[in-house]
Motif scaffolding. Sequence first.
Motif, PDB file in Angstrom:
ATOM      1  N   GLY A 115     -34.186   6.360 -13.729  1.00  0.00           N
ATOM      2  CA  GLY A 115     -33.966   7.786 -13.972  1.00  0.00           C
ATOM      3  C   GLY A 115     -32.536   8.199 -13.685  1.00  0.00           C
ATOM      4  O   GLY A 115     -31.927   8.958 -14.446  1.00  0.00           O
ATOM      5  N   LEU A 116     -31.989   7.711 -12.587  1.00  0.00           N
ATOM      6  CA  LEU A 116     -30.613   8.040 -12.234  1.00  0.00           C
ATOM      7  C   LEU A 116     -29.634   7.425 -13.223  1.00  0.00           C
ATOM      8  O   LEU A 116     -28.646   8.052 -13.621  1.00  0.00           O
ATOM      9  CB  LEU A 116     -30.308   7.555 -10.814  1.00  0.00           C
ATOM     10  N   THR A 117     -29.927   6.210 -13.648  1.00  0.00           N
ATOM     11  CA  THR A 117     -29.089   5.548 -14.647  1.00  0.00           C
ATOM     12  C   THR A 117     -29.071   6.349 -15.943  1.00  0.00           C
ATOM     13  O   THR A 117     -28.015   6.567 -16.553  1.00  0.00           O
ATOM     14  CB  THR A 117     -29.606   4.128 -14.926  1.00  0.00           C
ATOM     15  N   ALA A 118     -30.245   6.812 -16.372  1.00  0.00           N
ATOM     16  CA  ALA A 118     -30.343   7.619 -17.593  1.00  0.00           C
ATOM     17  C   ALA A 118     -29.582   8.929 -17.447  1.00  0.00           C
ATOM     18  O   ALA A 118     -28.934   9.393 -18.388  1.00  0.00           O
ATOM     19  CB  ALA A 118     -31.807   7.891 -17.924  1.00  0.00           C
ATOM     20  N   ALA A 119     -29.638   9.529 -16.251  1.00  0.00           N
ATOM     21  CA  ALA A 119     -28.938  10.793 -16.016  1.00  0.00           C
ATOM     22  C   ALA A 119     -27.429  10.601 -16.102  1.00  0.00           C
ATOM     23  O   ALA A 119     -26.715  11.428 -16.697  1.00  0.00           O
ATOM     24  CB  ALA A 119     -29.335  11.350 -14.654  1.00  0.00           C
ATOM     25  N   ILE A 120     -26.927   9.527 -15.519  1.00  0.00           N
ATOM     26  CA  ILE A 120     -25.489   9.247 -15.562  1.00  0.00           C
ATOM     27  C   ILE A 120     -25.040   9.018 -17.002  1.00  0.00           C
ATOM     28  O   ILE A 120     -24.030   9.569 -17.462  1.00  0.00           O
ATOM     29  CB  ILE A 120     -25.154   8.014 -14.702  1.00  0.00           C
ATOM     30  N   PHE A 121     -25.808   8.204 -17.726  1.00  0.00           N
ATOM     31  CA  PHE A 121     -25.469   7.908 -19.119  1.00  0.00           C
ATOM     32  C   PHE A 121     -25.528   9.180 -19.964  1.00  0.00           C
ATOM     33  O   PHE A 121     -24.632   9.447 -20.763  1.00  0.00           O
ATOM     34  CB  PHE A 121     -26.431   6.860 -19.668  1.00  0.00           C
ATOM     35  N   GLY A 122     -26.586   9.959 -19.784  1.00  0.00           N
ATOM     36  CA  GLY A 122     -26.736  11.184 -20.566  1.00  0.00           C
ATOM     37  C   GLY A 122     -25.628  12.180 -20.299  1.00  0.00           C
ATOM     38  O   GLY A 122     -25.094  12.804 -21.220  1.00  0.00           O
TER      39      GLY A 122
END
Length: 221
Positions: free
Chosen positions: A168-175
Motif C-alpha cells: 500500500g505504501l509503495t503504491a502511494a509513493i508511486f501514485g
Amino acid sequence: AATPHKKPPANEPAESPVVIPSARQIVSIGSATDSYAFTFHEEELNAILAKIPPGWKVSVVSVVGAFRTGKSFLLSWFLRYLERHCVKKGGSSIACADGEATDKEWYERVQTLNQHEGSFDWRGGTARNTTGMWMWSDPYFLPRSSGEDVAVLLVDTQGMFDHETTVGLTAAIFGLSTLLSSYQIYNVDKRIQEDNLQQLALFSEYGRMAFEAEEKAAAMG
C-alpha cells in the motif's frame, strides 16, 4: 610592528553565505505515532518553485523503481547533462557550465558523481538509501526547439519492494510521483518482466483513482 587588523566599514553589506545546490526532501514518510504517515514539506517545495519566474512552463522529471537499482545515481547523471545544456539555473542569472570548445561529449567531461559535489545522495550496498521524495533545489532552464524555454525539476523517490515498505505504501509513493510528474521514468534492472508491467498498471491506477477522488471532492466543495 604588526599591522592592526582592519574591520570592514559598518555600512558595507555582509557577504551572503554560499548556498550549495542539493536535494531537498518534499515528502517524508513516518512519524512518532504512525510509521506510514506522509508529511508534506511545503516550505521546501515553495522555496524551489520561488526560483522559477512567473509564467514559465515547468517540466518535472521523476524516477521510480525498485530499491537499490540506481535511481539516485541515474538522476546524478541527469544533473550533469542539465549542467551542460541549460541556459541558466537556480533563481537568478546563474550561468550553467560554459560551452568551451572541445571534441568531448558532455558525459566524457564528467569528473565526479560524488554526492557532496552536486549530486543526489547515493551509495553502494544492499540497504535502502532514499526515503520519501526529494527534489533538486535548483531548477534548470532549457531551450526548446519551439523557441520557448522550460524549467526542469528533478525528483527522486523512495525505492519500492524493500522489506520495510508495504504494498500500500509503495503504491502511494508511486501514485504521488505519477501525479506530480510531467515525465516519469520507471527504472527496471536488466530486462522488463511481466510483473513490472503489472506493477506499473496497479500503481498507475492508484494514482488515477486518487486524482479522480480529488476532482470529485473539488466539484462538491
